[in-house]
Design a protein around this motif. Structure first.
Motif: not given
Length: 199
Positions: A18, A175, A178-184, A186-187
């Motif tokens: 992660y 993104t 470390g923004g939305l792309r990384d969050e998606a 990890s999710r």
């Protein structure tokens, strides 16, 4: 003792996917070599007393070595992606041989050479230097994935936890690192792991 040897490595391998992609390979190698050397030094320099304090300190040293082992395993396994198929065979052979050679070396040092356990471990604390030399001096520059012949996989959008195509195709400006792309990402990974434990 067994938990101190196995648990840190296991937990690191469980959570590292992660976040570890944000850490450079050079930083990882330096950190894991340092942890390995510190672990050996802590164990070898702690008095041989059987009191609770000495045992706890030695267990901390074992935990450091375990973290080094787990982190090194997953980092060097990931590096094989840049060196083609033979590197994967070399990694697996080296990982398998390490346990045998390490155990044999300890037995020979403490029986045939009649060295103290602490002296043997103190000498083994120098081995991470060999790892550093191998990484920085012997390892060739990595090939690009195109030179190796790898092609990017195109995943279809479905309900299995894959990153939605709208997110995977969004621009870097939208993104951010470390923004939305990384969050998606990890999710998506969390969902894949979750179904293994809670079908």
């Amino acid at each position: 003792m067994l938990l101190a040897d196995v648990l840190p490595s296991f937990l690191l391998k469980l959570v590292a996917p992660y976040f570890i992609h944000r850490i450079s390979y050079t930083a990882r190698v330096l950190a894991f070599c340092a942890l390995s050397a510190i672990g050996m030094l802590v164990i070898s320099l702690t008095p041989a007393d059987q009191d609770a304090g000495s045992v706890v300190i030695k267990l901390i040293g074992v935990a450091f070595a375990s973290l080094s082992s787990g982190g090194g395993d997953l980092s060097f396994l990931a590096l094989t992606h840049f060196y083609g198929a033979p590197s994967l065979a070399a990694w697996s052979s080296g990982t398998g041989a390490a346990g045998l050679v390490g155990a044999w070396l300890y037995v020979v040092a403490t029986t045939t050479l009649q060295l103290l356990s602490s002296t043997t471990l103190l000498a083994c604390a120098l081995f991470p230097v060999i790892m550093l030399a191998s990484y920085f001096l012997l390892l060739p520059e990595p090939q690009s994935t195109k030179e190796i012949g790898y092609e990017a996989l195109v995943e279809e959008d479905d309900d299995s936890g894959h990153v939605p195509s709208s997110l995977s195709q969004s621009t870097e400006a939208e993104t951010g690192i470390g923004g939305l792309r990384d969050e998606a990402f990890s999710r998506s990974n969390f969902e894949r792991v979750r179904v293994l434990f809670m079908p």
